[in-house]
Design an enzyme around this catalytic site. Structure first.
Site, PDB file in Angstrom:
ATOM      1  N   LYS A 199      49.497  51.241  48.098  1.00 55.95           N
ATOM      2  CA  LYS A 199      48.249  51.868  48.550  1.00 55.95           C
ATOM      3  C   LYS A 199      47.522  50.973  49.559  1.00 55.95           C
ATOM      4  O   LYS A 199      47.104  51.435  50.618  1.00 55.95           O
ATOM      5  CB  LYS A 199      47.317  52.142  47.352  1.00 55.95           C
ATOM      6  N   THR A 200      47.377  49.719  49.189  1.00 52.33           N
ATOM      7  CA  THR A 200      46.671  48.807  50.077  1.00 52.33           C
ATOM      8  C   THR A 200      47.458  48.627  51.374  1.00 52.33           C
ATOM      9  O   THR A 200      46.891  48.577  52.469  1.00 52.33           O
ATOM     10  CB  THR A 200      46.455  47.450  49.368  1.00 52.33           C
ATOM     11  N   ASP A 235      39.563  51.295  49.716  1.00 58.35           N
ATOM     12  CA  ASP A 235      40.583  50.886  48.741  1.00 58.35           C
ATOM     13  C   ASP A 235      39.940  50.862  47.348  1.00 58.35           C
ATOM     14  O   ASP A 235      38.719  50.738  47.236  1.00 58.35           O
ATOM     15  CB  ASP A 235      41.095  49.482  49.107  1.00 58.35           C
ATOM     16  N   GLU A 236      40.730  50.964  46.302  1.00 58.42           N
ATOM     17  CA  GLU A 236      40.224  50.903  44.914  1.00 58.42           C
ATOM     18  C   GLU A 236      39.090  51.908  44.699  1.00 58.42           C
ATOM     19  O   GLU A 236      38.059  51.591  44.099  1.00 58.42           O
ATOM     20  CB  GLU A 236      39.730  49.487  44.573  1.00 58.42           C
ATOM     21  N   GLN A 282      43.637  52.649  36.808  1.00 52.70           N
ATOM     22  CA  GLN A 282      43.132  51.290  36.990  1.00 52.70           C
ATOM     23  C   GLN A 282      41.616  51.240  37.102  1.00 52.70           C
ATOM     24  O   GLN A 282      41.053  50.304  37.658  1.00 52.70           O
ATOM     25  CB  GLN A 282      43.757  50.652  38.232  1.00 52.70           C
ATOM     26  N   ARG A 298      50.354  43.513  37.332  1.00 54.27           N
ATOM     27  CA  ARG A 298      50.284  42.446  38.345  1.00 54.27           C
ATOM     28  C   ARG A 298      51.601  41.690  38.416  1.00 54.27           C
ATOM     29  O   ARG A 298      51.887  40.989  39.370  1.00 54.27           O
ATOM     30  CB  ARG A 298      49.181  41.410  38.032  1.00 54.27           C
TER      31      ARG A 298
HETATM   32  N1  ATP Z   1      57.547  50.479  51.793  1.00 55.96           N
HETATM   33  C1  ATP Z   1      57.520  49.234  51.337  1.00 55.96           C
HETATM   34  N2  ATP Z   1      58.534  48.394  51.554  1.00 55.96           N
HETATM   35  C2  ATP Z   1      58.509  47.116  51.084  1.00 55.96           C
HETATM   36  N3  ATP Z   1      57.510  46.588  50.375  1.00 55.96           N
HETATM   37  C3  ATP Z   1      56.457  47.382  50.107  1.00 55.96           C
HETATM   38  C4  ATP Z   1      56.397  48.738  50.566  1.00 55.96           C
HETATM   39  N4  ATP Z   1      55.222  49.268  50.142  1.00 55.96           N
HETATM   40  C5  ATP Z   1      54.595  48.290  49.469  1.00 55.96           C
HETATM   41  N5  ATP Z   1      55.321  47.161  49.436  1.00 55.96           N
HETATM   42  C6  ATP Z   1      54.964  45.896  48.760  1.00 55.96           C
HETATM   43  O1  ATP Z   1      54.683  46.175  47.398  1.00 55.96           O
HETATM   44  C7  ATP Z   1      53.645  45.359  46.893  1.00 55.96           C
HETATM   45  C8  ATP Z   1      52.538  46.223  46.360  1.00 55.96           C
HETATM   46  O2  ATP Z   1      51.862  46.870  47.422  1.00 55.96           O
HETATM   47  P1  ATP Z   1      50.303  47.095  47.420  1.00 55.96           P
HETATM   48  O3  ATP Z   1      49.615  45.859  46.986  1.00 55.96           O
HETATM   49  O4  ATP Z   1      49.919  47.713  48.703  1.00 55.96           O
HETATM   50  O5  ATP Z   1      50.228  48.164  46.237  1.00 55.96           O
HETATM   51  P2  ATP Z   1      48.954  48.878  45.637  1.00 55.96           P
HETATM   52  O6  ATP Z   1      49.343  50.280  45.397  1.00 55.96           O
HETATM   53  O7  ATP Z   1      47.787  48.625  46.484  1.00 55.96           O
HETATM   54  O8  ATP Z   1      48.838  48.114  44.253  1.00 55.96           O
HETATM   55  P3  ATP Z   1      47.564  48.016  43.277  1.00 55.96           P
HETATM   56  O9  ATP Z   1      47.480  49.349  42.593  1.00 55.96           O
HETATM   57  O10 ATP Z   1      47.904  46.943  42.327  1.00 55.96           O
HETATM   58  O11 ATP Z   1      46.375  47.728  44.138  1.00 55.96           O
HETATM   59  C9  ATP Z   1      53.209  44.490  48.042  1.00 55.96           C
HETATM   60  O12 ATP Z   1      53.852  43.262  47.959  1.00 55.96           O
HETATM   61  C10 ATP Z   1      53.659  45.290  49.246  1.00 55.96           C
HETATM   62  O13 ATP Z   1      53.871  44.457  50.368  1.00 55.96           O
HETATM   63 MG    MG Z   2      45.954  47.665  46.107  1.00 55.08          MG
END
Ligand code: ATP
Ligand code: MG
Length: 731
Positions: free
Chosen positions: A39-40, A225-226, A256, A606
């Site tokens: 997402k981020t 975000d969040e 979350q 995490r």
């Molecule tokens: N398409 C992709 N290919 C490779 N790595 C990815 C891809 N999408 C996300 N990632 C990696 O996966 C990990 C999680 O991504 P991110 O932090 O954006 O998730 P999130 O959904 O924001 O998580 P959270 O819910 O904990 O905030 C990061 O290390 C990110 O770089």
């Molecule tokens: Mg995130």
């Protein structure tokens, strides 16, 4: 769209739904997805994509993140992708964005642009002053309790006036009075608290259509975000800015949502589709962070919550190791074991920065802190004693603040006699009273001959104000902040006084001031157009502790699960997995278990490679004396086949099944441990009490059957407790 290698690269590292979200054009969008699904990453890439394709100019972008650290990371990543143009974007926390707006328009709300931002300690001091003014007993009505009540009201956008209309109980009436007085005092001191950043921005945007139109036009692209952790006032703020453009993209995960105690309202995410029926909804299902085992464990846990939006997270990172569950004798053996494990991992070549230990409350860090220190393992505690809350750092900041905000009585009171100059409390009160009664600024009052001070005090104050006037003249020339700070520390005698102490502690303080000077020089260097003192002060006052995180230095990270939000670590330990600790006793009693479970979900998700959960059979209580514990029900909710634990009964104390409430557990364990009960205590209304888990409170009522009604400082409502078994005692 122009063929562009950068754009290709941008989209290359994304899966189809992520790409869909990144390339979505105008109109509202909701990205609802589980942990670690990118997402981020989608937000970062979307910003870069909008810029690179020319759909957006940097100044049209407003991206809201949860911490300053997340904001800095996002800016960095976007800068890598599109270069320096990214500097004109607003990528920041709600508070920072609001503070910026208010800096530009504070005069429209009756403040000057140099207003001070009050932190929690400042707030409590001012609230205490308001309570004293009305002659209320501040032991009975603690500033802390009032502060949390007022904060809740602000976050729900309930004004003192509105609240005053609805109050029922005598306590609420007092809250209403103090809420009103406190607001008036803040205005008089040209100061705002953290919550005011949002409340006042909303007021600004609501009352001044021209200002609103300007910002709404400027921020054509808004991303958050969040989003699951936004509260009412933040929601309103976003509405005001995006009502017209409707280019609002939010990302979040209902599983979350962990900030309802700060009035975050999960409905903001659940109802997004109702607010925007035409919203483009994207679901992300591939997790790129964790092993399948870790994901399965997290999914199994969260499945115990009702009404969770269904999600099917999967990963192709492989099955990985089972989740490790370890039982320890007490918190000392727990800390010792975790320390030894960390040492073993480091010996095996794992970097310390890849390791994190999470716990439910900050106090749990202490034992581990000692153990790691003894073992010589480098670590950092996020949320420990905060740099910007240290006395000497606050003094230095107060000096700078008073130079630009001559109305700031709090800053003045803090520095006038620090270092000691023979200006006593009475003299200070006279100056403040004079300012209040004549309407002049505190600065002017301090310079006045009519405050009725004794001669010695008047002379001392005169000398102090002379050096302040000199410093102010320098400040007005807008020198680099580090230079000004250096001058302040020398000319006011502050450093000399510390040197003269010749103690190790004073040496530590000098070192802290040196780090503040370093922070100021860094600010000077980074500031685009020279920077300004008020901006520097704003930055420091918004400096949240999780921002201290340094990942390049090879330190193990210790933090609460709340602080861990959005982060990831290859190796995670979660300690104190016991009922009463986690889930926290408060939520067991209030049956707010679902939020605790979401917090556990945040913790588990995490972890990238290895996850270890520990619990102690006995734990030191608040008042000393160890009690037996019960292993966390969350551990029982993890499928056995995902952990390395054979099915095995290891209840904390003999004969205990699942207990209905923590009070019972506490009573049982007190008996078991031969601990104290309360039968010798007689409570009266107005008594100050302290509860082993809930902290400070005041008795607000007594009921038949030995029930005491207590209002706790951290909460907004009364709670009935059994006088003879609840772990409370009189202060
Ligand atoms: N398409 C992709 N290919 C490779 N790595 C990815 C891809 N999408 C996300 N990632 C990696 O996966 C990990 C999680 O991504 P991110 O932090 O954006 O998730 P999130 O959904 O924001 O998580 P959270 O819910 O904990 O905030 C990061 O290390 C990110 O770089
Ligand atoms: Mg995130």
């Amino acid at each position: 769209m122009p063929a562009d290698a950068v754009i290709d690269d941008l989209l290359e590292g994304l899966n189809p739904p992520q790409r869909d979200a990144v390339t979505h054009g105008e109109g509202p969008m909701l990205i609802l997805a589980g942990a670690g699904s990118g997402k981020t990453r989608v937000i970062t890439h979307r910003i870069a994509y909008l810029l690179r394709t020319g759909q957006a100019r940097p100044s049209e972008i407003l991206a809201i993140t949860f911490t300053n650290k997340a904001a800095a990371e996002m800016r960095e990543r976007v800068e890598l992708l599109v270069g320096r143009v990214s500097r004109a974007m607003w990528v920041m926390t709600f508070h920072a964005a609001c503070a910026r707006m208010l800096r530009a328009h504070a005069d429209k709300l009756g403040f000057t642009r140099q207003f001070t931002i009050y932190d929690t300690a400042d707030q409590r001091r001012l609230i205490k002053h308001c309570l004293d003014n009305r002659g209320y007993d501040t032991k009975r009505y603690t500033p802390r309790a009032l502060q949390s009540q007022i904060s809740n009201l602000k976050n729900q956008l309930i004004s003192p006036f509105e609240y005053g209309e609805t109050v029922g109980s005598p306590f609420e009436e007092i809250v209403a009075e103090i809420y009103h007085d406190y607001g008036r005092e803040l205005l008089r001191m040209n100061a705002m608290d953290f919550d005011d950043m949002l409340v006042n921005s909303v007021e600004l945007l609501q009352k001044h259509q021209d200002v609103r139109d300007n910002y709404a036009r400027q921020f054509r692209w808004v991303m958050v975000d969040e989003y699951q952790d936004t509260n009412k006032v933040q929601y309103r703020w976003l509405q005001l800015l995006t009502a017209e453009s409707r280019n609002l993209a939010v990302v979040g995960d209902d599983a979350q949502s962990i900030y309802s105690f700060r009035s975050a309202d999960i409905r903001n995410i659940l109802e997004f589709e109702e607010d925007y029926p035409d919203a483009h909804v994207v679901k992300l299902e591939q997790n790129y962070r964790s092993t399948q085992t870790i994901l399965d464990a997290a999914n199994a846990l969260i499945a115990h919550n009702r009404g969770q939006m269904p999600k099917h997270l999967w990963t192709d990172l492989g099955e990985g190791d089972p989740v490790r569950v370890r039982e320890m004798a007490d918190e000392h053996s727990e800390a010792r074991w975790v320390t030894a494990e960390i040492q073993r991992l480091v010996d095996e070549g794992v970097s310390k920065s890849e390791i994190a230990v999470f716990y439910r409350t900050n106090a749990q860090a202490r034992v581990l802190d000692e153990m790691l220190t003894r073992a010589g393992v480098g670590f950092q505690v996020i949320g420990g004693p905060k740099f910007y809350e240290r006395a000497e750092v606050k003094d230095a900041i107060a000096y700078l603040t008073f130079l630009i905000n001559p109305q700031d009585a709090t800053a003045f009171t803090r520095i006038a006699n620090s270092p000691r100059r023979g200006i006593g409390q009475t003299s200070l009160s006279r100056v403040l009273a004079y300012a209040a009664s004549t309407g002049v600024t505190v600065w002017e009052a301090a310079e006045s001959d009519e405050t009725g001070l004794a001669k010695a005090a008047r002379n001392a104050l005169g000398r102090f104000m002379e050096s302040m006037t000199e410093l102010k003249a320098r400040a007005d020339e807008n020198p680099p902040v580090a230079q000004l700070l250096d001058a302040v520390l020398h000319q006011t005698g502050y450093l000399d006084a510390l040197h003269a102490e010749r103690t190790i502690e004073a040496q530590g303080r000098i070192e802290n001031l040196e780090s503040l000077l370093t922070a100021a020089s860094q600010y000077d260097m980074n500031a685009e157009d020279g920077g300004s003192l008020d901006e520097f002060l704003q930055q420091t006052s918004l400096f949240a502790d999780s921002d201290n995180l340094r990942d390049d230095e090879g330190l193990v990270t210790l933090m609460t699960m709340h602080n861990a939000k959005g982060l990831e670590f290859p190796i995670v330990f979660m300690i104190g997995m016991e009922d009463g600790t986690f889930p926290h006793s408060r939520s067991i009693e209030e049956s707010n278990l679902e939020e605790e479970r979401r917090l556990a979900y945040v913790g588990l998700t995490r972890a990238m490679r290895q996850l270890t959960l520990t619990y102690a059979r006995r734990r030191m209580g608040y008042g000393g004396g160890a009690s037996a514990t019960i292993k966390s029900r969350f551990l029982d909710e993890l499928p056995r086949e995902l952990t390395d634990q054979p099915a095995r009964i290891s209840r904390g104390f003999p004969g205990a099944g699942q207990v209905a409430s923590w009070s019972q557990a506490a009573a049982a364990s007190a008996e078991y441990a031969g601990g104290d009960t309360n039968d010798a205590q007689l409570f009266r209304v107005g008594d100050d009490v302290v509860h082993a888990q809930l902290g400070d409170g005041v008795v607000t009522g007594l009921q038949p059957g030995g029930i005491v009604v207590v209002r706790f400082a951290g909460e907004g409502r009364d709670r009935s407790l059994m006088a003879d078994v609840a772990p409370i005692r009189k202060r």
